[in-house]
Every structure is written in C-alpha cells, then in structure tokens.
Scaffold this motif. Structure first.
Motif, mmCIF file in Angstrom:
data_model
loop_
_atom_site.group_PDB
_atom_site.id
_atom_site.type_symbol
_atom_site.label_atom_id
_atom_site.label_comp_id
_atom_site.label_asym_id
_atom_site.label_seq_id
_atom_site.Cartn_x
_atom_site.Cartn_y
_atom_site.Cartn_z
ATOM 1 N N ALA A 148 0.811 -1.223 0.000
ATOM 2 C CA ALA A 148 0.000 0.000 0.000
ATOM 3 C C ALA A 148 0.841 1.268 0.000
ATOM 4 C CB ALA A 148 -0.943 -0.004 1.208
ATOM 5 N N ASP A 149 1.962 1.264 0.716
ATOM 6 C CA ASP A 149 2.782 2.474 0.835
ATOM 7 C C ASP A 149 3.984 2.474 -0.103
ATOM 8 O OD1 ASP A 149 1.083 3.393 2.831
ATOM 9 O OD2 ASP A 149 2.224 2.410 4.416
ATOM 10 N N SER A 150 4.027 1.500 -1.022
ATOM 11 C CA SER A 150 5.128 1.430 -1.984
ATOM 12 C C SER A 150 4.919 2.433 -3.106
ATOM 13 C CB SER A 150 5.227 0.015 -2.559
ATOM 14 O OG SER A 150 4.080 -0.273 -3.355
ATOM 15 N N LYS A 151 5.919 2.569 -3.982
ATOM 16 C CA LYS A 151 5.789 3.472 -5.128
ATOM 17 C C LYS A 151 4.641 3.031 -6.034
ATOM 18 C CE LYS A 151 9.055 6.564 -4.620
ATOM 19 N NZ LYS A 151 10.305 6.494 -5.386
ATOM 20 N N LEU A 152 4.492 1.726 -6.230
ATOM 21 C CA LEU A 152 3.398 1.239 -7.068
ATOM 22 C C LEU A 152 2.045 1.409 -6.395
ATOM 23 C CD1 LEU A 152 4.758 -2.065 -8.665
ATOM 24 C CD2 LEU A 152 4.010 -0.003 -9.867
ATOM 25 N N GLY A 153 2.021 1.371 -5.066
ATOM 26 C CA GLY A 153 0.756 1.478 -4.353
ATOM 27 C C GLY A 153 0.322 2.901 -4.080
ATOM 28 N N ALA A 154 1.265 3.769 -3.734
ATOM 29 C CA ALA A 154 0.921 5.145 -3.353
ATOM 30 C C ALA A 154 1.546 6.187 -4.255
ATOM 31 C CB ALA A 154 1.331 5.406 -1.906
ATOM 32 N N GLY A 155 2.339 5.767 -5.213
ATOM 33 C CA GLY A 155 2.907 6.717 -6.160
ATOM 34 C C GLY A 155 3.926 7.667 -5.579
ATOM 35 N N GLY A 156 4.481 7.327 -4.421
ATOM 36 C CA GLY A 156 5.487 8.203 -3.818
ATOM 37 C C GLY A 156 4.906 9.361 -3.033
ATOM 38 N N SER A 157 3.641 9.284 -2.667
ATOM 39 C CA SER A 157 3.024 10.357 -1.880
ATOM 40 C C SER A 157 3.743 10.504 -0.547
ATOM 41 C CB SER A 157 1.541 10.033 -1.641
ATOM 42 O OG SER A 157 0.949 10.997 -0.792
ATOM 43 N N PRO A 158 4.144 11.734 -0.153
ATOM 44 C CA PRO A 158 4.939 11.918 1.068
ATOM 45 C C PRO A 158 4.218 11.524 2.348
ATOM 46 C CG PRO A 158 4.260 14.028 0.150
ATOM 47 C CD PRO A 158 3.947 12.999 -0.878
#
Length: 341
Positions: free
Chosen positions: A145-155
């Motif tokens: 969920a918090d990965s680049k693929l899951g969250a798109g890099g959201s801070p």
C-alpha cells in the motif's frame, strides 16, 4: 514549546459503523494526553446501524469530555463542517481523527503544539498501513500500500521527512483558516482534503507534515471494498481538477493513462490484438511484484498484493475518467466558496 489551552482545542471524529474500532481509537486518543483528556472530544456519527453509538455513549461515562452528536450529512466533509456552527466559535484549533487508525500516545497534544510552534494553518501526518485482521488480502495489501506502485510516492503514505508540503493526511487545523475558507466542500465524497489544501495554499497559508507523529492506517479487507474506496478517490481527484481548472499531476496521470490503455485494448479486440501487449505486460509486472512480496514475507498472502495493486490502479483510473467525462461540477453553495481573509 508554548502552553496549549485545552479549552481552545476541539477533537472531531467522523464515524459510520465503526463498532469494531471506535473504543480503541477513543482510548488511544484520550488516555495519557494532557490536551485530549481535557478538551472536547466529539464523535460525529453519520447514522451507524451497529453498536458504534452505544459504545461511545458508554465511554462518555468514563470520559466526561467525550460527546456524541449526529452528522446528518453522513460524510467526513459534512462532519468536519459541523465545526463551522456558532457553538464552536471559541475554538482556535481543531483536530480531525479517523476511526480506521491507530494513534500514538500524546497525538492530540503533539499536533496542537506543532501547529502553534510552526505557525502554520494545517499540520498533516504520514500514514503507515497496518493489518487489523488475519485476512490474507489485507496483509498483501498492507505490504504494497505504501510502496511506489501502491501510493505513487506520496509523502504522507509512509514518508519519513518532515517539511512544508501542498497536501497530506489531515490532522490539525487552525480554525481561523478553516472558517475563512468555509470548511470542506461537501459536494465531495472523497478527496475533500486535497481540494481544501488547494484552497488553503492559494490563500497563502502553509501546511507542515510532521513525520514524527505517525498513525497506523487499517486498509480494506476485501477487493470489493478496496475497489469502492479507490473509485471514490479517483472521482474526487477528477472533481478537484475540474473545479479548479488544473491538470492532474504525473502521479494521477499514470493510473488514468493505464486504465485508458486497458479499456482501449478491450475495445480494439475485434480489430487487432496488438493493444493486448500492454495488459499482458502490466499483468506480468504485478504478478512478479506479488511473487516478490510473497518471497520477502515468506507468506502466500503476498500474492494478494498483485490483486490489491490491480484493484487500486484500475478502480482509481476508472473513477477518475468517469468523473472527468462529466465535465465541471455545478456552482458551489455560498457556504462552500472561498472567502476573503
């Protein structure tokens, strides 16, 4: 660090059928917190048909600063906008908490001090996905969920760096700014926080992300519920873009373009199968991710990460595109328009 007057702080928690978690949330927030144990803590319920209200009423016997009110608008935006009523005019700081989360000790007082010390209009916090059940799907989702693929890099999704940002998970508000902006736009079923932040930044205010005050977030336990959640997220983001006449960022464009390519592939099937190369490539990528996650965590539940990623990407993209084709939303009610500070 300045002193915080609890009488000038209000905590609001929107709820709807949160019987499984509301007691733990309230105890985490109120116990051992010098501000939350003395300031008003309000649960704004949107019409729960489980034991949420009964649990809150019982806890109010233990915590005399806890109060249950009705939220006729049902949504989180409508719940927060209850703070615009005259009875809350004496409060300087509002803390928004959600029932699908786990909070560290001293969370409310930490937010209040940060808001004042940083002299900002809003303090936001990072969310770390955690599992609250033994379900395989939720565990697989948590792992991506918090990965680049899951969250798109959201801070604010697993981020570790504090600083000034344009958006984050809403936590603390300076009520003077919240009132000046007319609160949330209740025409949004999701993304009302990002839309509010856009107006806040445009007004000249600042948002501080405090990476030291982290909350644990409990994601959905099934693909069906995750689909509905991310569909709404996509709809809300498109609504924000349309309302403010802004282009989506790269993080939003990627799932939208991906979904468009998948739909184009299906439509082109009677003519050519060339476009199937994209869904095939995408399927291989997320399958490899699922296998990697399963290997890393030594659990077959990691394979559910593939389903979770596909659900998030396609649901968000389809929600975004479906709302985009509808065009600009109607003019907002006066209470929802930006006011001159």
């Amino acid at each position: 660090m300045c002193n915080i007057d609890p009488d000038r702080v209000v905590v609001l928690i929107p709820t709807l059928n949160e019987a499984a978690q509301i007691e733990a949330v309230l105890c985490d927030l109120i116990q051992d917190d010098p501000v939350a144990s003395r300031c008003p803590v309000i649960v704004a319920d949107g019409g729960s048909d489980d034991d949420t209200c009964a649990i809150v009423s019982k806890l109010a016997e233990r915590f005399d600063n806890l109060r249950l009110i009705h939220n006729p608008g049902k949504t989180q935006a409508a719940a927060m906008n209850l703070l615009l009523q005259p009875e809350f005019d004496g409060f300087d700081i509002a803390i928004r908490c959600d029932a699908h989360a786990a909070y560290p000790t001293g969370y409310v007082s930490g937010l209040a001090h940060c808001l004042v010390d940083k002299d900002v209009a809003s303090v936001v916090v990072p969310m770390d996905a955690i599992a609250d059940s033994g379900g395989c799907f939720q565990r697989g989702l948590v792992w991506v969920a918090d990965s680049k693929l899951g969250a798109g890099g959201s801070p604010h999704r697993g981020g570790t760096a504090s600083g000034y940002y344009d958006h984050g998970h809403h936590a603390a508000f300076r009520m003077s700014s919240f009132r000046a902006l007319g609160g949330y736009d209740v025409g949004f079923i999701a993304n009302e926080d990002a839309e509010y932040d856009r107006r806040l930044i445009r007004r000249g205010d600042r948002i501080w992300l405090n990476a030291d005050l982290r909350i644990g977030y409990f994601p959905r336990r099934s693909a069906r519920r995750l689909w509905k959640q991310y569909w709404n997220y996509g709809v809300g983001r498109a609504q924000t873009c349309l309302k403010h006449r802004v282009r989506p960022g790269l993080r939003q464009l990627i799932p939208a373009i991906h979904t468009g390519l998948v739909l184009l592939s299906l439509l082109a099937l009677p003519v050519t199968r060339v476009f199937l190369l994209w869904p095939l490539f995408y399927g291989i990528v997320i399958l490899c991710v699922g296998l990697q996650v399963a290997w890393k965590h030594r659990s077959a539940c990691g394979l559910a990460a593939s389903l979770a990623l596909a659900t998030m990407h396609l649901a968000w993209g389809m929600g975004f595109l479906s709302r985009l084709v509808q065009g600009r939303p109607p003019a907002q009610m006066p209470a929802q328009t930006e006011k001159t500070p």
